[in-house]
Design a protein around this motif. Sequence first.
Motif, PDB file in Angstrom:
ATOM      1  N   MET A 178       0.837  -1.192   0.000  1.00 39.31           N
ATOM      2  CA  MET A 178       0.000   0.000   0.000  1.00 39.31           C
ATOM      3  C   MET A 178       0.879   1.252   0.000  1.00 39.31           C
ATOM      4  O   MET A 178       2.012   1.229   0.455  1.00 39.31           O
ATOM      5  CB  MET A 178      -0.905   0.008   1.237  1.00 39.31           C
ATOM      6  N   GLN A 179       0.324   2.346  -0.507  1.00 33.27           N
ATOM      7  CA  GLN A 179       1.028   3.620  -0.463  1.00 33.27           C
ATOM      8  C   GLN A 179       1.199   4.075   0.989  1.00 33.27           C
ATOM      9  O   GLN A 179       0.451   3.671   1.874  1.00 33.27           O
ATOM     10  CB  GLN A 179       0.260   4.684  -1.246  1.00 33.27           C
ATOM     11  N   THR A 180       2.180   4.927   1.212  1.00 37.38           N
ATOM     12  CA  THR A 180       2.448   5.425   2.558  1.00 37.38           C
ATOM     13  C   THR A 180       2.688   6.925   2.546  1.00 37.38           C
ATOM     14  O   THR A 180       2.927   7.536   1.503  1.00 37.38           O
ATOM     15  CB  THR A 180       3.694   4.758   3.170  1.00 37.38           C
ATOM     16  N   THR A 181       2.667   7.489   3.754  1.00 41.03           N
ATOM     17  CA  THR A 181       3.128   8.848   3.991  1.00 41.03           C
ATOM     18  C   THR A 181       3.799   8.862   5.365  1.00 41.03           C
ATOM     19  O   THR A 181       3.787   7.846   6.068  1.00 41.03           O
ATOM     20  CB  THR A 181       1.972   9.865   3.933  1.00 41.03           C
ATOM     21  N   VAL A 182       4.428   9.967   5.735  1.00 42.34           N
ATOM     22  CA  VAL A 182       5.024  10.050   7.069  1.00 42.34           C
ATOM     23  C   VAL A 182       3.915  10.125   8.112  1.00 42.34           C
ATOM     24  O   VAL A 182       2.848  10.694   7.876  1.00 42.34           O
ATOM     25  CB  VAL A 182       5.968  11.263   7.197  1.00 42.34           C
ATOM     26  N   ARG A 183       4.172   9.540   9.290  1.00 41.11           N
ATOM     27  CA  ARG A 183       3.157   9.503  10.342  1.00 41.11           C
ATOM     28  C   ARG A 183       2.963  10.883  10.979  1.00 41.11           C
ATOM     29  O   ARG A 183       1.842  11.266  11.341  1.00 41.11           O
ATOM     30  CB  ARG A 183       3.561   8.481  11.398  1.00 41.11           C
ATOM     31  N   ASN A 184       4.050  11.624  11.134  1.00 44.53           N
ATOM     32  CA  ASN A 184       4.009  12.958  11.739  1.00 44.53           C
ATOM     33  C   ASN A 184       4.929  13.902  10.963  1.00 44.53           C
ATOM     34  O   ASN A 184       5.734  13.458  10.135  1.00 44.53           O
ATOM     35  CB  ASN A 184       4.470  12.897  13.198  1.00 44.53           C
ATOM     36  N   ILE A 185       4.829  15.193  11.265  1.00 46.25           N
ATOM     37  CA  ILE A 185       5.701  16.179  10.630  1.00 46.25           C
ATOM     38  C   ILE A 185       7.134  15.954  11.100  1.00 46.25           C
ATOM     39  O   ILE A 185       7.395  15.728  12.276  1.00 46.25           O
ATOM     40  CB  ILE A 185       5.243  17.610  10.966  1.00 46.25           C
ATOM     41  N   VAL A 186       8.068  16.016  10.150  1.00 46.18           N
ATOM     42  CA  VAL A 186       9.491  15.852  10.440  1.00 46.18           C
ATOM     43  C   VAL A 186      10.190  17.145  10.038  1.00 46.18           C
ATOM     44  O   VAL A 186       9.993  17.639   8.922  1.00 46.18           O
ATOM     45  CB  VAL A 186      10.092  14.668   9.661  1.00 46.18           C
ATOM     46  N   ARG A 187      11.011  17.710  10.946  1.00 47.93           N
ATOM     47  CA  ARG A 187      11.621  19.020  10.708  1.00 47.93           C
ATOM     48  C   ARG A 187      13.138  18.946  10.664  1.00 47.93           C
ATOM     49  O   ARG A 187      13.747  18.178  11.421  1.00 47.93           O
ATOM     50  CB  ARG A 187      11.178  20.018  11.777  1.00 47.93           C
ATOM     51  N   PHE A 188      13.720  19.788   9.793  1.00 47.17           N
ATOM     52  CA  PHE A 188      15.167  19.871   9.646  1.00 47.17           C
ATOM     53  C   PHE A 188      15.553  21.346   9.505  1.00 47.17           C
ATOM     54  O   PHE A 188      14.764  22.158   9.022  1.00 47.17           O
ATOM     55  CB  PHE A 188      15.644  19.121   8.394  1.00 47.17           C
ATOM     56  N   SER A 189      16.785  21.658   9.884  1.00 53.32           N
ATOM     57  CA  SER A 189      17.321  22.995   9.626  1.00 53.32           C
ATOM     58  C   SER A 189      18.818  22.874   9.383  1.00 53.32           C
ATOM     59  O   SER A 189      19.476  21.956   9.885  1.00 53.32           O
ATOM     60  CB  SER A 189      17.045  23.935  10.808  1.00 53.32           C
ATOM     61  N   GLY A 190      19.339  23.791   8.577  1.00 52.78           N
ATOM     62  CA  GLY A 190      20.753  23.767   8.256  1.00 52.78           C
ATOM     63  C   GLY A 190      21.064  24.835   7.225  1.00 52.78           C
ATOM     64  O   GLY A 190      20.350  25.835   7.113  1.00 52.78           O
ATOM     65  N   ILE A 191      22.114  24.615   6.463  1.00 53.74           N
ATOM     66  CA  ILE A 191      22.489  25.560   5.413  1.00 53.74           C
ATOM     67  C   ILE A 191      22.494  24.863   4.065  1.00 53.74           C
ATOM     68  O   ILE A 191      22.640  23.646   3.974  1.00 53.74           O
ATOM     69  CB  ILE A 191      23.878  26.193   5.673  1.00 53.74           C
ATOM     70  N   GLY A 192      22.319  25.653   3.020  1.00 54.21           N
ATOM     71  CA  GLY A 192      22.405  25.133   1.668  1.00 54.21           C
ATOM     72  C   GLY A 192      23.860  24.971   1.253  1.00 54.21           C
ATOM     73  O   GLY A 192      24.683  25.863   1.499  1.00 54.21           O
ATOM     74  N   LEU A 193      24.181  23.856   0.632  1.00 60.43           N
ATOM     75  CA  LEU A 193      25.563  23.596   0.226  1.00 60.43           C
ATOM     76  C   LEU A 193      26.074  24.661  -0.729  1.00 60.43           C
ATOM     77  O   LEU A 193      27.206  25.133  -0.600  1.00 60.43           O
ATOM     78  CB  LEU A 193      25.655  22.221  -0.434  1.00 60.43           C
ATOM     79  N   HIS A 194      25.264  25.052  -1.698  1.00 60.31           N
ATOM     80  CA  HIS A 194      25.730  25.975  -2.732  1.00 60.31           C
ATOM     81  C   HIS A 194      25.424  27.435  -2.392  1.00 60.31           C
ATOM     82  O   HIS A 194      26.232  28.313  -2.669  1.00 60.31           O
ATOM     83  CB  HIS A 194      25.134  25.590  -4.082  1.00 60.31           C
ATOM     84  N   SER A 195      24.273  27.683  -1.765  1.00 62.49           N
ATOM     85  CA  SER A 195      23.899  29.069  -1.445  1.00 62.49           C
ATOM     86  C   SER A 195      24.550  29.552  -0.153  1.00 62.49           C
ATOM     87  O   SER A 195      24.775  30.752   0.013  1.00 62.49           O
ATOM     88  CB  SER A 195      22.376  29.179  -1.305  1.00 62.49           C
ATOM     89  N   GLY A 196      24.814  28.639   0.786  1.00 61.84           N
ATOM     90  CA  GLY A 196      25.326  29.035   2.089  1.00 61.84           C
ATOM     91  C   GLY A 196      24.271  29.659   2.991  1.00 61.84           C
ATOM     92  O   GLY A 196      24.581  30.125   4.080  1.00 61.84           O
ATOM     93  N   ARG A 197      23.001  29.650   2.554  1.00 67.96           N
ATOM     94  CA  ARG A 197      21.923  30.282   3.309  1.00 67.96           C
ATOM     95  C   ARG A 197      21.308  29.318   4.305  1.00 67.96           C
ATOM     96  O   ARG A 197      21.158  28.120   4.036  1.00 67.96           O
ATOM     97  CB  ARG A 197      20.828  30.774   2.356  1.00 67.96           C
ATOM     98  N   SER A 198      20.917  29.837   5.476  1.00 68.07           N
ATOM     99  CA  SER A 198      20.184  29.039   6.450  1.00 68.07           C
ATOM    100  C   SER A 198      18.799  28.719   5.893  1.00 68.07           C
ATOM    101  O   SER A 198      18.165  29.565   5.234  1.00 68.07           O
ATOM    102  CB  SER A 198      20.051  29.791   7.777  1.00 68.07           C
ATOM    103  N   VAL A 199      18.320  27.509   6.178  1.00 68.88           N
ATOM    104  CA  VAL A 199      17.039  27.092   5.620  1.00 68.88           C
ATOM    105  C   VAL A 199      16.391  26.091   6.558  1.00 68.88           C
ATOM    106  O   VAL A 199      17.067  25.332   7.264  1.00 68.88           O
ATOM    107  CB  VAL A 199      17.220  26.485   4.206  1.00 68.88           C
ATOM    108  N   ARG A 200      15.049  26.124   6.589  1.00 64.58           N
ATOM    109  CA  ARG A 200      14.280  25.151   7.366  1.00 64.58           C
ATOM    110  C   ARG A 200      13.407  24.339   6.404  1.00 64.58           C
ATOM    111  O   ARG A 200      12.792  24.895   5.493  1.00 64.58           O
ATOM    112  CB  ARG A 200      13.412  25.859   8.401  1.00 64.58           C
TER     113      ARG A 200
END
Length: 304
Positions: free
Chosen positions: A1-23
């Motif tokens: 059967m198809q699936t999705t994530v059970r709950n919201i999953v969050r990440f934060s860091g920087i972009g490899l090429h842009s160097g900008r912070s991102v969530r």
Amino acid sequence: MQTTVRNIVRFSGIGLHSGRSVRLSVHPAPPHHGIWFRRTDIDGNNMIAARHDAVELSPLCTMLVNEAGVSVSTVEHIMAALTGCGVHNAILEIDGPEVPILDGSAADFVRAILRTGTRRLDAPVHAIEVLRRVHVVDGPASAMLTPAEELEIDVSIEFADTAIGHQHKVLRLSNGTFVRELCDSRTFCRRADVDAMQAAGKALGGSLLNAVVVNGERVENPEGFRHDDEAVRHKMLDALGDLALAGAPILGRYTGIRSGHATTNRLLRALFADPLAYRIRTLAPSEARLLPGAGLEKDVFAHL
């Protein structure tokens, strides 16, 4: 059967090429939704499909662009993680133009997805079954899809730097192989290329914390490689992420020789341009074993 994530999953860091912070946050989605990005920093037309026909070719990463010109780049690692963990539907909200690079691999994405788990949806999985050979050549690089019962990835790379040299690896990607064998392998580059890119205003977020840098026979990272063949493993990770842009799981064998993001995207476009080269196959529940991510349990991979 198809699936999705059970709950919201969050990440934060920087972009490899842009160097900008991102969530970045991964949200549950209904059946048949697929994977979409939503640029939360942009009003109006801010939805971007994670599909091969939305790719704008780039030599350094995979960039997706919608009809309004809104883009998101470096999507290959999160796409590999979603596919490798068996997630078919999700909305990825992001507040900048580039997915965070984290440690340069997909391990942090995988760890978080396994921690929250997936939820089965009331819809069967539709897979893309390769029926005959499709082949593209791009200078010294080439990529090919051929029929196979499940997704197999066969990659060869060749670099003048003896720290990498020639590497070749073949894996079947069913039943958690991606999580066990590939997800912790980091992006890599040559010192000369790093210097040239940064001088040109690129790879601004790159460091030894999120990439392996080689210089001839030397690995500049104090910890060295995580695997003796980490470079080819990462190329396989990238290939899985780029193949995920087919829009459904692929049943077939991918063979890449010095291939990169652009070559793999051209291969997908060639596949879908030939209606005799593939068919859409509805998988029975008993065929779930053919797919990446089937049977994963988070405790089994606590070492990540």
